[in-house]
Each structure stands twice: as structure tokens, then as C-alpha cells.
Design a protein around this motif. Structure first.
Motif, short mmCIF file in Angstrom:
data_model
loop_
_atom_site.label_atom_id
_atom_site.label_comp_id
_atom_site.label_asym_id
_atom_site.label_seq_id
_atom_site.Cartn_x
_atom_site.Cartn_y
_atom_site.Cartn_z
N ILE A 261 36.42 34.71 43.45
CA ILE A 261 36.74 36.73 43.04
C ILE A 261 38.28 36.34 42.91
O ILE A 261 38.91 37.36 41.75
N MET A 262 39.19 35.96 44.01
CA MET A 262 40.45 35.69 43.62
C MET A 262 41.07 34.94 42.43
O MET A 262 42.25 35.44 41.59
N LEU A 263 40.41 34.05 41.90
CA LEU A 263 40.93 33.39 41.24
C LEU A 263 40.63 34.33 39.48
O LEU A 263 41.61 34.08 38.65
N LEU A 264 39.45 34.19 39.54
CA LEU A 264 39.29 36.22 38.61
C LEU A 264 40.63 36.86 38.39
O LEU A 264 40.24 37.23 37.09
N PRO B 126 27.29 39.43 42.58
CA PRO B 126 27.47 40.75 41.88
C PRO B 126 29.09 40.95 41.46
O PRO B 126 29.27 40.75 40.07
N ALA B 127 29.88 40.82 41.39
CA ALA B 127 31.67 41.29 41.70
C ALA B 127 31.42 40.19 41.19
O ALA B 127 32.07 40.36 39.80
N LEU B 128 31.07 39.06 41.10
CA LEU B 128 31.96 37.78 40.24
C LEU B 128 31.43 37.60 39.14
O LEU B 128 31.89 37.62 38.37
N LEU B 129 29.91 38.26 39.40
CA LEU B 129 28.70 37.93 37.01
C LEU B 129 29.72 39.08 36.18
O LEU B 129 29.69 39.09 35.40
N VAL B 130 30.15 40.37 37.00
CA VAL B 130 30.39 41.01 36.49
C VAL B 130 31.97 40.73 36.30
O VAL B 130 32.45 41.31 34.61
N LEU B 131 33.03 39.72 36.83
CA LEU B 131 34.24 40.04 36.05
C LEU B 131 33.56 38.50 35.15
O LEU B 131 34.60 38.59 34.10
N ILE B 132 32.90 38.12 35.75
CA ILE B 132 32.83 36.97 34.51
C ILE B 132 32.44 37.42 32.90
O ILE B 132 32.89 37.00 32.15
N TYR B 133 31.73 38.40 33.55
CA TYR B 133 31.05 39.21 31.72
C TYR B 133 32.11 39.59 31.29
O TYR B 133 32.71 39.76 29.95
N VAL B 134 32.78 40.58 31.72
CA VAL B 134 34.08 41.67 31.60
C VAL B 134 35.29 40.61 30.39
O VAL B 134 35.24 40.86 29.69
N ILE B 135 35.86 39.08 31.73
CA ILE B 135 36.46 38.41 30.99
C ILE B 135 36.27 37.59 29.83
O ILE B 135 36.37 37.47 29.35
#
Length: 496
Positions: free
Chosen positions: A136-139, A191-200
Motif C-alpha cells: 500500500i505504501m509503495l503504490l 482490498p485497498a491494495l487491489l483497488v490501488l493496483i487497478y486504479v494505477i
């Protein structure tokens, strides 16, 4: 400050929606439906993961913030390999963390076995929590460098708390067991990690280039030196946020129960950090660019405006929470020491916020080693104070030790910036807002109890707001806040 004001405003809104959900979880649902020890287990999982996730980044994130402006200037689009190098560093860090976590299990059992046996039996749940938070911090860092800070705040602050709420409700409805809840809680960030991956991915704003660039060939020695110093300083810097909980859990009888009680007023004090968390992403990027361009006027402007804006909002939150702290104790007498802990932690946080972005300015300057040295001093002072204060004053001692260390740390950085660059964030408006807040809090505190907790809280909050808000606007303490207020009024008048 236009881009800072816009992105900070939107980020702050979502941050405080997240805080509101977190407050429901932390102050109502956990205490009502979980044992104090079970609640304490969730707190110590968070404390451990904060430190271990910082360890797992291997210092790469701040290197990304500092050197990305140079990479953008030196390289054509799509040839920037710094995001790839950062990704590899985090993957290696997570592997090292996994080895260390499993290898030191006997140490955790020995240190926490007496006061916090529940943590010993559930220690491995720290692993997925930490690894997911590391990424999460990396993204988040990837989003910061492309100036997409709003979405990261929505995902990081909101999704994690909503996910936790869902898991709590599943437990309350008896759809899952307590053990299943603990397991699911350790995956709360996924879940937050997956959303960030998708958004980026959909945004397409960052390309992962695995080929070593000429910029890396030229700058790698400077990057390694920077990472070596700053990584140590970052670990040292994050430890104070976790040392209280670790020492309380390890040094006191019924450690997890004490940690659960301590976490309530500390959570309230952390709400004051919301504006900083919303502002730091875009401001860090602008400070890095200003240092690259040697634009001292811009740095001075960012320093002074972030200081007064953070102080105004921090005092507003403190002024609403402090007169209402007695209602928290009426709601649950177990929080009896919450008022004293919150006063100590809150006053230290006000000083911290009033110092503005001093850490970001120092660490992104050519004197960034000073941040490392000050961090070393800070952590030594913090650990020594916390240890002896907890030994003599128990849970309350943790609040004293952390507050003294935080104030001392800020004073060191304040005098560094004043001495090195002749920069300081204060003027007469700083004194004005402190006096306005003190008067508003004093008057609000004199209001007699209304007989109903919720009615009393609403009335006190409204009284403080009517005293504090108009005074801040009338004396034009902050140009940004006044501009925001006028913009809202103009929009409202146009619609009406």
C-alpha cells in the motif's frame, strides 16, 4: 498553494470520513462486542506492522520522492527505471521481513508471553498485515510522484476501515468465529491494495521499466548513500509511533488490556493528523521540485502556509474533542484516564502540526543527513523516557514520554532549518490563532452538562465552532482557508 489547497481539501474530506468510520470501530464496536484483550490484539498487530512495513521498504520510497524529479528531467517518458528499482527493493524487503519475523518468534514469545499471551499465539497474523501494508505504501508513493494523491487517501484511509467494519459486523452477526475474525483482520489492507493496483493500471501514469537507465548509472552512488542514511532514519522515525504500544504490551500486567484503553485517546489525538496526512503527498512533491530548482521563496511559502493551516485545523479538532472528552468517560467509565492522556498527546500534536512540513523540507534538502541525526537523538530520548515513565507512571507514563520526545524532536528540526536556511514558520497570526482557540475552548468547557450525551456533544461542538470559526475568518489568519470559505459561499449563492 492552489494545487495543495485543492487536493488537500478533497483528501481531507475522505480522510475524515475514514476517521469517522474508524472512530465507530475503535470507540464503539470493538469495546462493546470484543473483550479488551481481543481489542488489544488488533492494536498491537497494527503497531508491529507499522514498524515492519517501514523495514520492508528498505528506504526506497523517500529515494523515489527525492530523485524522481531528476529522472523525469534526464530521461524520456517510459525509460524511468526508478519505479522498477523501488518495486524490487520492496520485494526484497518483504522476503527479509518474512525471514526475520519467523526467525525471531522465540524472542516475541519471551518478551510478550507474560503480559500479552494472546499476541504470542497469533503472532504470525502480523505477516500478511505487514506485507499488504508495505505494498500500500509503495503504490501510494507511485501515486504521489504523479500527483494523484486524492485517490490514495480515499483508498488508504477509507477502504481499510470499511473492510474492518465489515469483518466486525460478520463477527457480531455470528457468521464468523473470533479466530476467523483475527485472520480476516490480518488481510484488511488487501482490498485497498487491489483497488490501488487497478486504479494505477487504468490511469497509465507510471511505466515500470526494468532496463537500467543512464540516470541510475550516474546517480546510483548518491542514491545508495541517501537510502543508507534515510532508511536508518526512517526506521528510527517510525519506532516512536509504535514504541508506546510495544512497551505497554510487554512491560505491564494485562498488557493487551492496557494497550486497548490507551489506544482510545491516542486514536482521538491521531484525528488531528488528518490534514497533515492529506497534505503531505502533494506538498512533498512540490518541496522536492522547489529544492531541485533552488526556489527558496517557494519553500518558505510552503513552510509558512502549511504551518498555519495545519495549526488552525489541528486546534479546531482539539477544541471540539477536548470539551467532549467527559462524554466519552460517561459513555464508558473504563476510559477514565482518557482525558489526561488525550490532553498530553493532543498538546504535543498541536506543536507538531504548528511546525508545518519541517521534516519534508529538511530531508529533501542537501542537509538531509541532519534528519537522520535528529531521528537518532529522538528515538534514544523517546525509548529512555517511555521506559522509565511507564515504569513509574504506568500507562500514563507512555503519554508523558512520547509527548516530551515529540516536542524535543520538533524543536531540533525547527532550529536546524532556522540555522541552515533562515527559515521559520511563525508570525503574529500564530499567536492570534492560539489565543482564539484557548478562549473558545475555555468558554465551551464552562457549559454545564445537558443530561444527554449526544445532545451535550452536539451543543458543545456547535458553541466551539461558532466561537472559533468566525474569529479565524475575521482576523484572516490563513489566506487559503479564507479563500476556501469565500469560494464555498460564492458557489452557494450562485446555486440559490
Amino acid at each position: 498553494m492552489g494545487i495543495v489547497r485543492r487536493q488537500s481539501t478533497y483528501s481531507t474530506i475522505f480522510t475524515y470520513i475514514g476517521f469517522a468510520i474508524g472512530a465507530i470501530n475503535t470507540m464503539i464496536l470493538f469495546p462493546k462486542f470484543f473483550s479488551t484483550e481481543a481489542f488489544g490484539l488488533t492494536r498491537i498487530m497494527i503497531e508491529f506492522s507499522l514498524f515492519f512495513s517501514a523495514f520492508s521498504t528498505l528506504g526506497s520510497l523517500n529515494a523515489l520522492y527525492k530523485f524522481n524529479p531528476f529522472y523525469k528531467d534526464f530521461l524520456p517518458k517510459g525509460k524511468n527505471d526508478l519505479p522498477y528499482l523501488t518495486l524490487m527493493a520492496n520485494l526484497i524487503g518483504c522476503v527479509l521481513f518474512l525471514i526475520a519475523a519467523l526467525g525471531f518468534e522465540p524472542f516475541w514469545e519471551k518478551h510478550f508471553g507474560h503480559g500479552s499471551p494472546l499476541f504470542v499465539t497469533h503472532f504470525r497474523l502480523v505477516i500478511p498485515f505487514t506485507i499488504s501494508y508495505t505494498f500500500i505504501m509503495l503504490l501510494e508513493a507511485y501515486c504521489w510522484v504523479i500527483k494523484k494523491t486524492i485517490i490514495t487517501n480515499i483508498v488508504k484511509e477509507l477502504f481499510y476501515r470499511l473492510t474492518t467494519t465489515v469483518f466486525i459486523l460478520l463477527y457480531i452477526l455470528h457468521w464468523i468465529s473470533l479466530e476467523t475474525f483475527f485472520t480476516l483482520f490480518s488481510y484488511s489492507y488487501v482490498p485497498a491494495l487491489l483497488v490501488l493496483i487497478y486504479v494505477i493500471y487504468k490511469n497509465g501514469g507510471l511505466t515500470i521499466c526494468a532496463k537500467i537507465s543512464r540516470a541510475t548509472q550516474r546517480l546510483y552512488k548518491k542514491i545508495l548513500v541517501f537510502v543508507t542514511y534515510h532508511y536508518s532514519g526512517m526506521l528510527i522515525g517510525v519506532l516512536p509511533r509504535t514504541i508506546d504500544g510495544l512497551l505497554i504490551a510487554g512491560m505491564t500486567d494485562q498488557g493487551l488490556e492496557n494497550l486497548a484503553i490507551y489506544s482510545i485517546p491516542i486514536y482521538l489525538a491521531s484525528i488531528m493528523d488528518g490534514p497533515f496526512r492529506s497534505m503531505v503527498g502533494i506538498t512533498t512533491t512540490l518541496i522536492a521540485e522547489a529544492w531541485k530548482n533552488k526556489d527558496m521563496a517557494k519553500i518558505k511559502e510552503l513552510y509558512q502556509k502549511t504551518s498555519i493551516n495545519l495549526l488552525i485545523i489541528g486546534l479546531a479538532i482539539f477544541g471540539i474533542l477536548l470539551p467532549n472528552i467527559d462524554n466519552l468517560i460517561r459513555f464508558n467509565p473504563a476510559y477514565g484516564m482518557a482525558k489526561a492522556i488525550f490532553i498530553v498527546a493532543g498538546l504535543a500534536k498541536i506543536i507538531d502540526l504548528g511546525m508545518g512540513m519541517n521534516a519534508q523540507i529538511l530531508v529533501l534538502s542537501k542537509y538531509w543527513k541532519m534528519d537522520f541525526y535528529s531521528s537518532v537523538i529522538f528515538i534514544v530520548v523517546n525509548i529512555i523516557l517511555d521506559y522509565f515513565m511507564i515504569l513509574h507512571f504506568g500507562v500514563m507514563g507512555a503519554a508523558y514520554g512520547s509527548a516530551i520526545a515529540l516536542i524535543f524532536y520538533n524543536l531540533i528540526r525547527f532550529f536546524y532549518l532556522w540555522w541552515l536556511f533562515n527559515l521559520q514558520p511563525f508570525d503574529r497570526k500564530t499567536l492570534y490563532v492560539l489565543l482564539i482557540a484557548a478562549a473558545a475552548i475555555f468558554i465551551t468547557w464552562q457549559v454545564p452538562f445537558m443530561g444527554n450525551l449526544f445532545l451535550d456533544a452536539i451543543i458543545r461542538s456547535v458553541i466551539f465552532g461558532l466561537l472559533y470559526g468566525p474569529a479565524v475568518l475575521y482576523f484572516n489568519i490563513s489566506e487559503d482557508i479564507n479563500a476556501m470559505y469565500k469560494g464555498v459561499v460564492q458557489k452557494f449563492l450562485r446555486k440559490s
